[in-house]
Design a protein around this motif. Structure first.
Motif, PDB file in Angstrom:
ATOM      1  N   MET A 230       2.201  -2.325   0.445  1.00 28.03           N
ATOM      2  CA  MET A 230       3.072  -3.346   1.185  1.00 28.03           C
ATOM      3  C   MET A 230       2.004  -4.205   1.498  1.00 28.03           C
ATOM      4  N   LYS A 231       2.525  -5.499   1.803  1.00 29.41           N
ATOM      5  CA  LYS A 231       2.586  -6.044   2.169  1.00 29.41           C
ATOM      6  C   LYS A 231       2.086  -7.050   3.399  1.00 29.41           C
TER       7      LYS A 231
ATOM      8  N   GLU B 124      -5.209   1.401  -1.476  1.00 30.31           N
ATOM      9  CA  GLU B 124      -3.480   1.460  -1.785  1.00 30.31           C
ATOM     10  C   GLU B 124      -3.000   0.402  -1.832  1.00 30.31           C
ATOM     11  N   HIS B 125      -2.904  -0.522  -0.886  1.00 32.12           N
ATOM     12  CA  HIS B 125      -1.982  -1.800  -0.260  1.00 32.12           C
ATOM     13  C   HIS B 125      -2.958  -2.966  -0.792  1.00 32.12           C
TER      14      HIS B 125
ATOM     15  N   ALA C 244      -2.102  -6.245   0.722  1.00 29.53           N
ATOM     16  CA  ALA C 244      -2.704  -6.514   2.046  1.00 29.53           C
ATOM     17  C   ALA C 244      -3.992  -7.144   2.599  1.00 29.53           C
TER      18      ALA C 244
ATOM     19  N   TRP D 145       0.751   3.067   5.774  1.00 23.73           N
ATOM     20  CA  TRP D 145      -0.368   2.831   5.545  1.00 23.73           C
ATOM     21  C   TRP D 145      -1.596   2.754   5.489  1.00 23.73           C
TER      22      TRP D 145
END
Length: 368
Positions: free
Chosen positions: A1-2, A24-25, A28, A163
């Motif tokens: 996810m951005k 995980e992201h 981000a 998230w």
């Protein structure tokens, strides 16, 4: 996810959440703020966050996710401040506080502006504090309680879970009221009891100087949680006072019942009392994390000779096993002492026990 994630409060919990999101992201951007500028600087240096915000408005205004990881009283003030800022209309705000009802009530100011707030409580901790103790694995298999109000859509709840998926926690969704009752029973109330045991022992030690010496070892273990932050627990108790007053009234009834058994000399009743307690306690899950951080201790019987402690820690270092604390319960000439080594996880403790048994002939146990 951005997206842009803003973490307010860069201690153990806030720092660990930042690490989980970064892992995980990776796309981000993690922005951090802490009232302690040294903590913020350390978080940037350790790679926990990407950038330091000069203040809360600077960090919050363009963020997609805001995590408030601060003491409960400070959280209320931060929510008040956020409610006055121009934030992104689809921003998601959550917290990590140990009480929920009063915090969610304060978040009404955000709801009035159409901003989504979902209360959160990751039920994990450590013997250590500060961002330097932050770990990606801190929340693994721990319960993570979410306390959305009724108007929060399931899509928003799932977005927050997405998230936080890197925590590898077990998410449970309950009401703020249910949260405060449950944590009152299995976390807040036990802290009161532990503190009361210590205070009574302190008073009695005024007449018996040997009491503090005898209170080493097991007594220290069963009252460990009494060493938690007094300021933090003052705030928690004030936020959850209604539930705790009811629990204390029930506790007084329980103690009166035990007192009556003793006054009557009721041996059968006393035996049954301890048998029921043992049965329930022995049936509790042993592999799950609960509301109070577990102490993954390994007890090692060691001979009394110079260098034995460094010998043990040397073997653990060879196997790259990290320890969180180490102490000796008792060492006297010609008898074995007891070395107590604490670990971050049960897996580390199991690896350590295997390591020590491989390299030495010392006796180990997970209880003493």
């Amino acid at each position: 996810m951005k997206g842009r994630v803003f973490v307010i409060g860069l201690g153990l919990i806030g720092g660990s959440l930042a690490l989980c999101i970064k892992k995980e992201h990776p796309e981000a951007e993690i922005i951090g703020f802490d009232i302690n500028r040294e903590q913020a600087r350390l978080a940037k240096m350790l790679g926990v966050i990407d950038e330091i915000a000069e203040n809360i408005p600077d960090g919050a205004q363009e963020s997609d996710l805001i995590i408030i990881s601060a003491p409960v009283n400070d959280t209320k003030s931060i929510i008040q401040a956020l409610s006055k800022l121009t934030l992104k209309p689809d921003v998601l705000i959550t917290d990590t506080g140990s009480t929920k009802q009063k915090i969610v009530e304060m978040a009404t100011k955000l709801k009035e502006r159409g901003i989504t707030f979902i209360g959160g409580h990751p039920m994990a901790g450590s013997h250590k504090s500060g961002v330097s103790a932050a770990k990606e694995i801190l929340f693994e298999n721990a319960f993570y309680l979410l306390t959305p109000e009724d108007h929060i859509t399931s899509e928003k709840i799932e977005l927050l879970k997405a998230w936080l998926i890197g925590t590898k926690a077990k998410f449970l969704t309950i009401s703020p009221q249910e949260h405060d009752y449950l944590t009152g029973v299995i976390s807040h109330f036990p802290h009161i009891i532990a503190a009361s045991i210590v205070r009574q022992t302190e008073r009695l030690s005024g007449n018996e100087n040997i009491i503090p010496r005898l209170a080493a070892g097991g007594f220290r273990d069963i009252t460990r949680i009494a060493s938690s932050s007094p300021q933090m627990w003052k705030d928690i108790l004030m936020h959850n006072r209604e539930n705790l007053i009811k629990l204390l009234n029930q506790w007084q009834e329980e103690m009166n019942f035990v007192k009556e058994l003793l006054e009557e000399g009721n041996e059968k009743g006393i035996l049954e009392y301890f048998s029921q307690a043992k049965q329930f306690r022995d049936g509790l899950p042993t592999k799950e994390k609960g509301a109070i951080p577990a102490f993954y201790d390994l007890f090692v019987d060691i001979p009394d000779y110079p260098g034995v402690v460094s010998e043990i820690t040397g073997y653990l270092a060879m196997e790259k096993i990290s320890i969180t604390n180490i102490r000796i319960l008792e060492t006297r000439e010609d008898i074995h002492g007891v070395l107590v080594i604490s670990f971050q996880t049960d897996e580390d403790r199991q690896r350590a026990e295997k390591c020590i048994l491989t390299y030495t002939n010392y006796t180990t146990s997970i209880g003493y």
